[in-house]
Design a protein around this motif. Structure first.
Motif, PDB file in Angstrom:
ATOM      1  N   VAL A 127      -6.628   7.939  -1.377  1.00  0.00           N
ATOM      2  CA  VAL A 127      -7.672   7.611  -0.392  1.00  0.00           C
ATOM      3  C   VAL A 127      -7.816   6.099  -0.266  1.00  0.00           C
ATOM      4  O   VAL A 127      -7.913   5.554   0.837  1.00  0.00           O
ATOM      5  CB  VAL A 127      -9.016   8.276  -0.765  1.00  0.00           C
ATOM      6  CG1 VAL A 127     -10.150   7.739   0.089  1.00  0.00           C
ATOM      7  CG2 VAL A 127      -8.906   9.793  -0.636  1.00  0.00           C
ATOM      8  N   LEU A 128      -7.817   5.403  -1.388  1.00  0.00           N
ATOM      9  CA  LEU A 128      -7.922   3.952  -1.391  1.00  0.00           C
ATOM     10  C   LEU A 128      -6.793   3.319  -0.575  1.00  0.00           C
ATOM     11  O   LEU A 128      -7.030   2.456   0.276  1.00  0.00           O
ATOM     12  CB  LEU A 128      -7.892   3.436  -2.837  1.00  0.00           C
ATOM     13  CG  LEU A 128      -7.806   1.932  -3.030  1.00  0.00           C
ATOM     14  CD1 LEU A 128      -9.100   1.265  -2.605  1.00  0.00           C
ATOM     15  CD2 LEU A 128      -7.481   1.619  -4.486  1.00  0.00           C
ATOM     16  N   ASN A 129      -5.565   3.751  -0.807  1.00  0.00           N
ATOM     17  CA  ASN A 129      -4.423   3.141  -0.119  1.00  0.00           C
ATOM     18  C   ASN A 129      -4.353   3.535   1.348  1.00  0.00           C
ATOM     19  O   ASN A 129      -3.981   2.711   2.186  1.00  0.00           O
ATOM     20  CB  ASN A 129      -3.126   3.483  -0.854  1.00  0.00           C
ATOM     21  CG  ASN A 129      -3.008   2.658  -2.105  1.00  0.00           C
ATOM     22  OD1 ASN A 129      -2.840   1.450  -2.037  1.00  0.00           O
ATOM     23  ND2 ASN A 129      -3.143   3.295  -3.250  1.00  0.00           N
ATOM     24  N   ILE A 130      -4.724   4.753   1.672  1.00  0.00           N
ATOM     25  CA  ILE A 130      -4.759   5.150   3.080  1.00  0.00           C
ATOM     26  C   ILE A 130      -5.829   4.346   3.817  1.00  0.00           C
ATOM     27  O   ILE A 130      -5.617   3.886   4.942  1.00  0.00           O
ATOM     28  CB  ILE A 130      -4.961   6.673   3.208  1.00  0.00           C
ATOM     29  CG1 ILE A 130      -3.697   7.396   2.719  1.00  0.00           C
ATOM     30  CG2 ILE A 130      -5.296   7.067   4.639  1.00  0.00           C
ATOM     31  CD1 ILE A 130      -3.878   8.884   2.510  1.00  0.00           C
ATOM     32  N   THR A 131      -6.962   4.142   3.166  1.00  0.00           N
ATOM     33  CA  THR A 131      -8.027   3.320   3.758  1.00  0.00           C
ATOM     34  C   THR A 131      -7.562   1.877   3.922  1.00  0.00           C
ATOM     35  O   THR A 131      -7.819   1.246   4.953  1.00  0.00           O
ATOM     36  CB  THR A 131      -9.297   3.390   2.891  1.00  0.00           C
ATOM     37  OG1 THR A 131      -9.696   4.757   2.776  1.00  0.00           O
ATOM     38  CG2 THR A 131     -10.418   2.561   3.476  1.00  0.00           C
ATOM     39  N   LEU A 132      -6.873   1.353   2.927  1.00  0.00           N
ATOM     40  CA  LEU A 132      -6.336  -0.007   3.012  1.00  0.00           C
ATOM     41  C   LEU A 132      -5.332  -0.124   4.158  1.00  0.00           C
ATOM     42  O   LEU A 132      -5.357  -1.101   4.924  1.00  0.00           O
ATOM     43  CB  LEU A 132      -5.691  -0.411   1.682  1.00  0.00           C
ATOM     44  CG  LEU A 132      -5.173  -1.833   1.557  1.00  0.00           C
ATOM     45  CD1 LEU A 132      -6.256  -2.853   1.846  1.00  0.00           C
ATOM     46  CD2 LEU A 132      -4.594  -2.063   0.178  1.00  0.00           C
ATOM     47  N   LEU A 133      -4.465   0.866   4.308  1.00  0.00           N
ATOM     48  CA  LEU A 133      -3.501   0.850   5.410  1.00  0.00           C
ATOM     49  C   LEU A 133      -4.212   0.856   6.765  1.00  0.00           C
ATOM     50  O   LEU A 133      -3.852   0.091   7.666  1.00  0.00           O
ATOM     51  CB  LEU A 133      -2.554   2.048   5.302  1.00  0.00           C
ATOM     52  CG  LEU A 133      -1.477   1.927   4.225  1.00  0.00           C
ATOM     53  CD1 LEU A 133      -0.873   3.289   3.910  1.00  0.00           C
ATOM     54  CD2 LEU A 133      -0.406   0.945   4.658  1.00  0.00           C
ATOM     55  N   LEU A 179       1.252   6.334   7.469  1.00  0.00           N
ATOM     56  CA  LEU A 179       2.314   6.039   6.498  1.00  0.00           C
ATOM     57  C   LEU A 179       1.906   6.531   5.115  1.00  0.00           C
ATOM     58  O   LEU A 179       2.710   7.118   4.387  1.00  0.00           O
ATOM     59  CB  LEU A 179       2.613   4.543   6.464  1.00  0.00           C
ATOM     60  CG  LEU A 179       3.190   3.932   7.727  1.00  0.00           C
ATOM     61  CD1 LEU A 179       3.187   2.412   7.618  1.00  0.00           C
ATOM     62  CD2 LEU A 179       4.584   4.455   7.987  1.00  0.00           C
ATOM     63  N   GLY A 180       0.667   6.287   4.740  1.00  0.00           N
ATOM     64  CA  GLY A 180       0.165   6.776   3.457  1.00  0.00           C
ATOM     65  C   GLY A 180       0.022   8.282   3.437  1.00  0.00           C
ATOM     66  O   GLY A 180       0.315   8.934   2.427  1.00  0.00           O
ATOM     67  N   GLY A 221      -4.450   1.163  13.418  1.00  0.00           N
ATOM     68  CA  GLY A 221      -4.924   1.512  12.079  1.00  0.00           C
ATOM     69  C   GLY A 221      -4.573   2.931  11.698  1.00  0.00           C
ATOM     70  O   GLY A 221      -4.155   3.204  10.563  1.00  0.00           O
ATOM     71  N   VAL A 222      -4.729   3.845  12.638  1.00  0.00           N
ATOM     72  CA  VAL A 222      -4.392   5.249  12.373  1.00  0.00           C
ATOM     73  C   VAL A 222      -2.898   5.404  12.103  1.00  0.00           C
ATOM     74  O   VAL A 222      -2.493   6.121  11.176  1.00  0.00           O
ATOM     75  CB  VAL A 222      -4.854   6.152  13.545  1.00  0.00           C
ATOM     76  CG1 VAL A 222      -4.268   7.546  13.433  1.00  0.00           C
ATOM     77  CG2 VAL A 222      -6.374   6.215  13.588  1.00  0.00           C
ATOM     78  N   VAL A 223      -2.077   4.728  12.897  1.00  0.00           N
ATOM     79  CA  VAL A 223      -0.620   4.796  12.675  1.00  0.00           C
ATOM     80  C   VAL A 223      -0.277   4.238  11.301  1.00  0.00           C
ATOM     81  O   VAL A 223       0.522   4.836  10.562  1.00  0.00           O
ATOM     82  CB  VAL A 223       0.145   4.066  13.802  1.00  0.00           C
ATOM     83  CG1 VAL A 223       1.620   3.918  13.457  1.00  0.00           C
ATOM     84  CG2 VAL A 223      -0.016   4.811  15.116  1.00  0.00           C
ATOM     85  N   ASP A 224      -0.864   3.116  10.924  1.00  0.00           N
ATOM     86  CA  ASP A 224      -0.624   2.559   9.585  1.00  0.00           C
ATOM     87  C   ASP A 224      -1.079   3.542   8.499  1.00  0.00           C
ATOM     88  O   ASP A 224      -0.373   3.758   7.513  1.00  0.00           O
ATOM     89  CB  ASP A 224      -1.351   1.226   9.407  1.00  0.00           C
ATOM     90  CG  ASP A 224      -0.612   0.062  10.040  1.00  0.00           C
ATOM     91  OD1 ASP A 224       0.412   0.292  10.707  1.00  0.00           O
ATOM     92  OD2 ASP A 224      -1.071  -1.082   9.865  1.00  0.00           O
ATOM     93  N   ALA A 225      -2.242   4.128   8.674  1.00  0.00           N
ATOM     94  CA  ALA A 225      -2.761   5.088   7.693  1.00  0.00           C
ATOM     95  C   ALA A 225      -1.838   6.294   7.568  1.00  0.00           C
ATOM     96  O   ALA A 225      -1.700   6.869   6.476  1.00  0.00           O
ATOM     97  CB  ALA A 225      -4.172   5.526   8.072  1.00  0.00           C
ATOM     98  N   SER A 233       0.824  -1.215   0.000  1.00  0.00           N
ATOM     99  CA  SER A 233       0.000   0.000   0.000  1.00  0.00           C
ATOM    100  C   SER A 233       0.851   1.255   0.000  1.00  0.00           C
ATOM    101  O   SER A 233       0.546   2.224  -0.712  1.00  0.00           O
ATOM    102  CB  SER A 233      -0.931   0.006   1.214  1.00  0.00           C
ATOM    103  OG  SER A 233      -1.824  -1.068   1.133  1.00  0.00           O
ATOM    104  N   VAL A 234       1.919   1.257   0.781  1.00  0.00           N
ATOM    105  CA  VAL A 234       2.824   2.412   0.779  1.00  0.00           C
ATOM    106  C   VAL A 234       3.525   2.509  -0.580  1.00  0.00           C
ATOM    107  O   VAL A 234       3.690   3.607  -1.127  1.00  0.00           O
ATOM    108  CB  VAL A 234       3.829   2.327   1.942  1.00  0.00           C
ATOM    109  CG1 VAL A 234       4.900   3.400   1.831  1.00  0.00           C
ATOM    110  CG2 VAL A 234       3.099   2.448   3.275  1.00  0.00           C
TER     111      VAL A 234
END
Length: 173
Positions: A127-133, A161-162, A155-159, A31-32
């Motif tokens: 948006v798609l990749n941030i949501t996936l993260l 990254l995007g 989830g927020v921390v992963d998002a 995703s990143v």
């Protein structure tokens, strides 16, 4: 030479990532990677249908090359003796990385095929990749039996990254 105990034999075998671990690592990495590639490929404002098909192809090629490099690195980094087929298993274990970029590939290819406008498709891709993260972080934290609040925080921390990629792209432009 003395026989190895079961624990020693297990320790000498290459480390196999479980499916959840592979999905998290590969999904986040993919995703990143997709966010970064979309940012890089759209930096110069090429928004024709042809360029979006080109972007989709390059994203897929980059994901496959990254998966091969990552799988190969895992294979050669293991100090234990390898069995026949371990190299192919190491490469096959990278499927989540490639899978994670496929929605973005489809989004770019769809713009290239005229299913939606080619101009501005990078914003839905981000948006798609941030949501996936976010989803990957949330789901894997819940798989690990973390409380909901902790899972949302992961989830927020992963998002983020995007989001870092999106912000960096905006600043660099």
């Amino acid at each position: 030479m003395a026989d190895m105990t079961d624990a020693e034999a297990a320790a000498s075998r290459p480390h196999r990532h479980d499916t959840r671990e592979a999905v998290l690592f590969g999904g986040v990495y993919g995703s990143v990677l997709a966010c970064s590639m979309v940012a890089a490929l759209t930096q110069y404002g090429h928004t024709s249908r042809d360029s979006r098909r080109y972007d989709a192809a390059w994203l897929l090629v980059t994901a496959l090359a990254s998966a091969l490099a990552h799988g190969y690195a895992h294979y050669i980094a293991e100090r234990a003796p390898h069995r026949r087929g371990d190299a192919l298993r190491s490469l096959a274990d990278e499927w989540p990385l490639v899978t994670a970029v496929l929605p973005t590939v489809a989004l770019l290819a769809g713009a290239g095929w005229g299913w939606w406008p080619a101009n501005g498709v990078e914003y839905p891709a981000f948006v798609l990749n941030i949501t996936l993260l976010f989803t990957l972080g949330l789901v894997t934290a819940r798989w690990s039996r973390r409380p909901w609040l902790t899972a949302v925080a992961v989830g927020v921390v992963d998002a983020m990254l995007g989001v870092v990629v999106v912000v960096a792209n905006a600043v660099i432009k």
